[in-house]
Design a protein around this motif. Structure first.
Motif, PDB file in Angstrom:
ATOM      1  N   ILE A   1       0.457  -7.794  -4.865  1.00  0.00           N
ATOM      2  CA  ILE A   1      -0.410  -6.757  -5.458  1.00  0.00           C
ATOM      3  C   ILE A   1       0.190  -5.412  -5.044  1.00  0.00           C
ATOM      4  O   ILE A   1       0.725  -5.280  -3.942  1.00  0.00           O
ATOM      5  CB  ILE A   1      -1.832  -6.878  -4.854  1.00  0.00           C
ATOM      6  CG1 ILE A   1      -2.419  -8.270  -5.116  1.00  0.00           C
ATOM      7  CG2 ILE A   1      -2.740  -5.766  -5.322  1.00  0.00           C
ATOM      8  CD1 ILE A   1      -3.472  -8.685  -4.084  1.00  0.00           C
ATOM      9  N   VAL A   2       0.046  -4.415  -5.897  1.00  0.00           N
ATOM     10  CA  VAL A   2       0.535  -3.080  -5.562  1.00  0.00           C
ATOM     11  C   VAL A   2      -0.616  -2.092  -5.696  1.00  0.00           C
ATOM     12  O   VAL A   2      -1.351  -2.132  -6.687  1.00  0.00           O
ATOM     13  CB  VAL A   2       1.694  -2.714  -6.529  1.00  0.00           C
ATOM     14  CG1 VAL A   2       1.898  -1.222  -6.606  1.00  0.00           C
ATOM     15  CG2 VAL A   2       2.990  -3.403  -6.111  1.00  0.00           C
ATOM     16  N   ARG A   3      -0.776  -1.227  -4.694  1.00  0.00           N
ATOM     17  CA  ARG A   3      -1.772  -0.144  -4.797  1.00  0.00           C
ATOM     18  C   ARG A   3      -1.047   1.172  -4.596  1.00  0.00           C
ATOM     19  O   ARG A   3      -0.406   1.357  -3.555  1.00  0.00           O
ATOM     20  CB  ARG A   3      -2.857  -0.304  -3.728  1.00  0.00           C
ATOM     21  CG  ARG A   3      -3.690  -1.533  -3.902  1.00  0.00           C
ATOM     22  CD  ARG A   3      -4.910  -1.550  -2.975  1.00  0.00           C
ATOM     23  NE  ARG A   3      -5.714  -2.713  -3.304  1.00  0.00           N
ATOM     24  CZ  ARG A   3      -5.505  -3.924  -2.794  1.00  0.00           C
ATOM     25  NH1 ARG A   3      -4.534  -4.116  -1.927  1.00  0.00           N
ATOM     26  NH2 ARG A   3      -6.264  -4.941  -3.166  1.00  0.00           N
TER      27      ARG A   3
ATOM     28  N   ALA B   1      10.264  -2.967   0.041  1.00  0.00           N
ATOM     29  CA  ALA B   1       9.075  -3.150  -0.807  1.00  0.00           C
ATOM     30  C   ALA B   1       9.495  -3.667  -2.177  1.00  0.00           C
ATOM     31  O   ALA B   1       8.893  -4.591  -2.733  1.00  0.00           O
ATOM     32  CB  ALA B   1       8.323  -1.822  -0.947  1.00  0.00           C
ATOM     33  N   SER B   2      10.552  -3.098  -2.715  1.00  0.00           N
ATOM     34  CA  SER B   2      11.024  -3.495  -4.033  1.00  0.00           C
ATOM     35  C   SER B   2      11.616  -4.911  -3.990  1.00  0.00           C
ATOM     36  O   SER B   2      11.536  -5.663  -4.963  1.00  0.00           O
ATOM     37  CB  SER B   2      12.052  -2.469  -4.485  1.00  0.00           C
ATOM     38  OG  SER B   2      12.684  -2.885  -5.629  1.00  0.00           O
ATOM     39  N   ARG B   3      12.189  -5.273  -2.844  1.00  0.00           N
ATOM     40  CA  ARG B   3      12.696  -6.658  -2.698  1.00  0.00           C
ATOM     41  C   ARG B   3      11.520  -7.656  -2.664  1.00  0.00           C
ATOM     42  O   ARG B   3      11.565  -8.724  -3.264  1.00  0.00           O
ATOM     43  CB  ARG B   3      13.530  -6.768  -1.399  1.00  0.00           C
ATOM     44  CG  ARG B   3      14.413  -8.015  -1.332  1.00  0.00           C
ATOM     45  CD  ARG B   3      14.947  -8.242   0.068  1.00  0.00           C
ATOM     46  NE  ARG B   3      13.911  -8.461   1.073  1.00  0.00           N
ATOM     47  CZ  ARG B   3      13.215  -9.571   1.235  1.00  0.00           C
ATOM     48  NH1 ARG B   3      13.426 -10.603   0.449  1.00  0.00           N
ATOM     49  NH2 ARG B   3      12.294  -9.663   2.186  1.00  0.00           N
ATOM     50  N   LEU B   4      10.437  -7.235  -1.975  1.00  0.00           N
ATOM     51  CA  LEU B   4       9.258  -8.112  -1.897  1.00  0.00           C
ATOM     52  C   LEU B   4       8.558  -8.231  -3.250  1.00  0.00           C
ATOM     53  O   LEU B   4       7.927  -9.246  -3.549  1.00  0.00           O
ATOM     54  CB  LEU B   4       8.248  -7.546  -0.887  1.00  0.00           C
ATOM     55  CG  LEU B   4       8.614  -7.650   0.594  1.00  0.00           C
ATOM     56  CD1 LEU B   4       7.697  -6.766   1.431  1.00  0.00           C
ATOM     57  CD2 LEU B   4       8.517  -9.101   1.068  1.00  0.00           C
ATOM     58  N   CYS B   5       8.667  -7.164  -4.047  1.00  0.00           N
ATOM     59  CA  CYS B   5       7.912  -7.108  -5.306  1.00  0.00           C
ATOM     60  C   CYS B   5       8.860  -6.725  -6.438  1.00  0.00           C
ATOM     61  O   CYS B   5       9.183  -5.537  -6.624  1.00  0.00           O
ATOM     62  CB  CYS B   5       6.787  -6.077  -5.161  1.00  0.00           C
ATOM     63  SG  CYS B   5       5.791  -5.950  -6.646  1.00  0.00           S
ATOM     64  N   GLY B   6       9.286  -7.716  -7.193  1.00  0.00           N
ATOM     65  CA  GLY B   6      10.314  -7.530  -8.215  1.00  0.00           C
ATOM     66  C   GLY B   6       9.963  -6.521  -9.296  1.00  0.00           C
ATOM     67  O   GLY B   6      10.843  -5.981  -9.953  1.00  0.00           O
TER      68      GLY B   6
ATOM     69  N   HIS C   1       3.352   0.311   3.084  1.00  0.00           N
ATOM     70  CA  HIS C   1       2.988  -0.690   4.097  1.00  0.00           C
ATOM     71  C   HIS C   1       2.757  -2.028   3.401  1.00  0.00           C
ATOM     72  O   HIS C   1       2.194  -2.084   2.309  1.00  0.00           O
ATOM     73  CB  HIS C   1       1.715  -0.277   4.834  1.00  0.00           C
ATOM     74  CG  HIS C   1       1.898   0.924   5.701  1.00  0.00           C
ATOM     75  ND1 HIS C   1       1.815   2.203   5.209  1.00  0.00           N
ATOM     76  CD2 HIS C   1       2.182   1.041   7.020  1.00  0.00           C
ATOM     77  CE1 HIS C   1       2.027   3.058   6.192  1.00  0.00           C
ATOM     78  NE2 HIS C   1       2.252   2.380   7.306  1.00  0.00           N
ATOM     79  N   HIS C   2       3.165  -3.080   4.085  1.00  0.00           N
ATOM     80  CA  HIS C   2       2.979  -4.432   3.568  1.00  0.00           C
ATOM     81  C   HIS C   2       1.780  -5.061   4.270  1.00  0.00           C
ATOM     82  O   HIS C   2       1.705  -5.069   5.507  1.00  0.00           O
ATOM     83  CB  HIS C   2       4.256  -5.245   3.839  1.00  0.00           C
ATOM     84  CG  HIS C   2       4.195  -6.651   3.335  1.00  0.00           C
ATOM     85  ND1 HIS C   2       4.720  -7.722   4.028  1.00  0.00           N
ATOM     86  CD2 HIS C   2       3.656  -7.171   2.210  1.00  0.00           C
ATOM     87  CE1 HIS C   2       4.503  -8.828   3.346  1.00  0.00           C
ATOM     88  NE2 HIS C   2       3.871  -8.525   2.234  1.00  0.00           N
ATOM     89  N   VAL C   3       0.822  -5.558   3.478  1.00  0.00           N
ATOM     90  CA  VAL C   3      -0.373  -6.219   4.040  1.00  0.00           C
ATOM     91  C   VAL C   3      -0.292  -7.686   3.634  1.00  0.00           C
ATOM     92  O   VAL C   3      -0.726  -8.067   2.532  1.00  0.00           O
ATOM     93  CB  VAL C   3      -1.677  -5.581   3.487  1.00  0.00           C
ATOM     94  CG1 VAL C   3      -2.896  -6.091   4.260  1.00  0.00           C
ATOM     95  CG2 VAL C   3      -1.619  -4.060   3.512  1.00  0.00           C
TER      96      VAL C   3
ATOM     97  N   PHE D   1       0.882  -1.165   0.000  1.00  0.00           N
ATOM     98  CA  PHE D   1       0.000   0.000   0.000  1.00  0.00           C
ATOM     99  C   PHE D   1       0.922   1.218   0.000  1.00  0.00           C
ATOM    100  O   PHE D   1       1.632   1.461   0.982  1.00  0.00           O
ATOM    101  CB  PHE D   1      -0.871  -0.074   1.261  1.00  0.00           C
ATOM    102  CG  PHE D   1      -2.087   0.797   1.274  1.00  0.00           C
ATOM    103  CD1 PHE D   1      -2.840   1.025   0.133  1.00  0.00           C
ATOM    104  CD2 PHE D   1      -2.520   1.374   2.468  1.00  0.00           C
ATOM    105  CE1 PHE D   1      -3.977   1.810   0.158  1.00  0.00           C
ATOM    106  CE2 PHE D   1      -3.664   2.162   2.515  1.00  0.00           C
ATOM    107  CZ  PHE D   1      -4.385   2.385   1.355  1.00  0.00           C
ATOM    108  N   ILE D   2       0.907   1.961  -1.091  1.00  0.00           N
ATOM    109  CA  ILE D   2       1.990   2.918  -1.369  1.00  0.00           C
ATOM    110  C   ILE D   2       1.464   4.342  -1.510  1.00  0.00           C
ATOM    111  O   ILE D   2       0.392   4.574  -2.070  1.00  0.00           O
ATOM    112  CB  ILE D   2       2.704   2.499  -2.679  1.00  0.00           C
ATOM    113  CG1 ILE D   2       3.380   1.139  -2.467  1.00  0.00           C
ATOM    114  CG2 ILE D   2       3.711   3.545  -3.144  1.00  0.00           C
ATOM    115  CD1 ILE D   2       3.920   0.502  -3.733  1.00  0.00           C
TER     116      ILE D   2
END
Ligand SMILES: Cc1cc2nc3c(=O)[nH]c(=O)nc-3n(C[C@H](O)[C@H](O)[C@H](O)COP(=O)(O)OP(=O)(O)OC[C@H]3O[C@@H](n4cnc5c(N)ncnc54)[C@H](O)[C@@H]3O)c2cc1C
Length: 398
Positions: free
Chosen positions: A235-237, A116-121, A132-134, A83-84
């Motif tokens: 997912i990215v918001r 966040a970028s590590r979690l989401c390539g 925030h990571h949900v 959540f960005i």
């Protein structure tokens, strides 16, 4: 049950699960073919109210344990979300909403942009002010698969699903429902649930019930396959872009909430289907433009699918679920406001328990279908409020 979409299937399944007698789910077209299969399939736990958050958590639980309960899996990707916010103003709003959601029991962790970028390539950390990571958020790759799962599990318990049978009238006598007319004959019943999505206002009118909803177009794009994007990425918001993205069919799905959405008339023409909606590819191009600083893969992409449907918007951005005071036996589950696919599982559980047991499992007065009766909602005011709710979908509010 009128309407074999996400709401109709969910309530109908839960009714047969509770042994509520003879349950018939009617649809004017092939079941499960209108708005629900066009959804993005996102489940989000941050929902801006205690009631909706509780429903979101319950939906997640139902979907993730459905195979255990029924033997029929609902295929889902439990990937979490990010959540960005990329402006200080949006960061302030996001932080406040996160604080509320944590208070209502959602697991959320603040991470820095690099993490966040590590979690989401597929996410570039540059320019992110707050994230925030949900971990509990998930998506369903092909939304129709959820409806098919409910269909199979329901039929195994005696649910009758009848397609290509439009409801043409509802008989009410002395303030009480007693029958439903269809193109194929009359069904006598003491309980009718209006789960007809963007047609729910028209179904309500058949029983003399006002269901103040506005159909509003929402569209998305699925890109062609992108190297390095895999289904297990989050997912990215991105709130300041009013946009979202997730992995889809080896590419990315993305969409967003424009500030000047296209409303459809609540009296839809006979024979209207969601395949008749005209899409505007330039709108998807505009969302690609605002998302691509954070999602570089969108700089150069081609489209695999442009799709969309109609949201069923209400004046306050909240669902309608429960009985209608003026007509005994008439229930409403509609007003998706863009979260109906995901919340339908919980709504089905709660409304079925309410129909069978006489009480909702917890306080659902926030969603009372009658709540607009005293608000003097003229068609113009309803339209204005519904547009505002759509345009501010990612503007967190209390
Ligand atoms: C592009 C897009 C993306 C979305 N993404 C998400 C998301 O990521 N997460 C989320 O939670 N929500 C999302 N939504 C919202 C979600 O799709 C809807 O909230 C949900 O699918 C609505 O379900 P429904 O059962 O009300 O409607 P539908 O699926 O449209 O079902 C209603 C049914 O009623 C039937 N019906 C109508 N009139 C009659 C009649 N007279 N007789 C018999 N049957 C009748 C219709 O034929 C239809 O099948 C999205 C929506 C769109 C358009």
């Amino acid at each position: 049950m009128i309407g074999a979409g996400a709401f109709g299937f969910s309530v109908a399944y839960q009714l047969v699960r509770l042994g509520a007698g003879s349950v018939v789910l009617l649809d004017q077209y092939e079941p499960g073919t209108q708005v629900s299969p066009k959804a993005a399939g996102l489940f989000k736990m941050i929902q801006a109210s205690a009631t909706k958050t509780r429903l979101a958590l319950l939906s997640r639980q139902i979907v993730t344990t459905f195979a255990q309960e029924t033997g029929v899996p609902i295929p889902h990707e439990a990937v979490g979300s990010l959540f960005i916010a990329r402006t200080p103003a949006h960061a302030g709003m996001v932080d406040a909403e996160v604080e509320d959601s944590v208070g209502w029991g959602v697991e959320i962790e603040r991470v820095d942009a690099r993490e966040a970028s590590r979690l989401c390539g597929y996410l570039d950390p540059e320019g992110i002010v707050s994230v925030h990571h949900v971990p509990g958020d998930l998506y369903i790759e092909e939304p129709r698969s959820m409806l098919i799962a409910y269909w199979q599990a329901g039929e195994a318990l005696g649910l009758r699903v009848i397609g290509h049978t439009p409801v043409t009238g509802i008989s009410v006598e002395a303030g009480e429902v007693w029958a439903v007319q269809t193109a194929a004959g009359t069904i006598e019943t003491p309980v009718v649930v209006d789960a007809a999505g963007v047609w729910s206002r028209m179904i309500g009118a058949m029983a003399g019930v006002e269901v103040p909803v506005v159909p509003m177009r929402h569209q998305l794009r699925i890109t062609s396959p992108i190297e390095g994007v895999t289904a297990d990425m989050p997912i990215v918001r991105i709130t300041d872009a009013s946009g979202y993205a997730r992995p889809a069919r080896n590419g990315l799905m993305f969409g967003g909430f424009e500030s000047n959405p296209l409303a459809y008339p609540s009296q839809l023409p006979a024979g209207f289907t969601t395949d008749m909606i005209s899409f505007d590819p330039t709108l998807n191009d505009q969302f690609a433009e605002v998302l691509k600083p954070s999602i570089p893969a969108l700089r150069e992409h081609t489209s695999q699918e442009e799709r969309g449907g109609l949201f069923t918007m209400t004046a306050d951005g909240k669902l309608m679920a429960g009985p209608v005071g003026a007509v005994r036996g008439f229930w409403v589950t509609t007003g998706c406001n863009g979260s109906g696919f995901s919340l339908s599982s919980a709504i089905g559980r709660c409304v079925a328990e309410w129909i069978v047991g006489g009480e909702p499992p917890f306080d659902l007065s926030l969603l009372a279908p009658d709540r607009f009766a005293s608000q003097g909602l003229t068609p113009e005011l309803l339209h204005e409020k519904a547009v505002w709710q759509y345009a501010n979908y990612y503007t967190p509010s209390a």
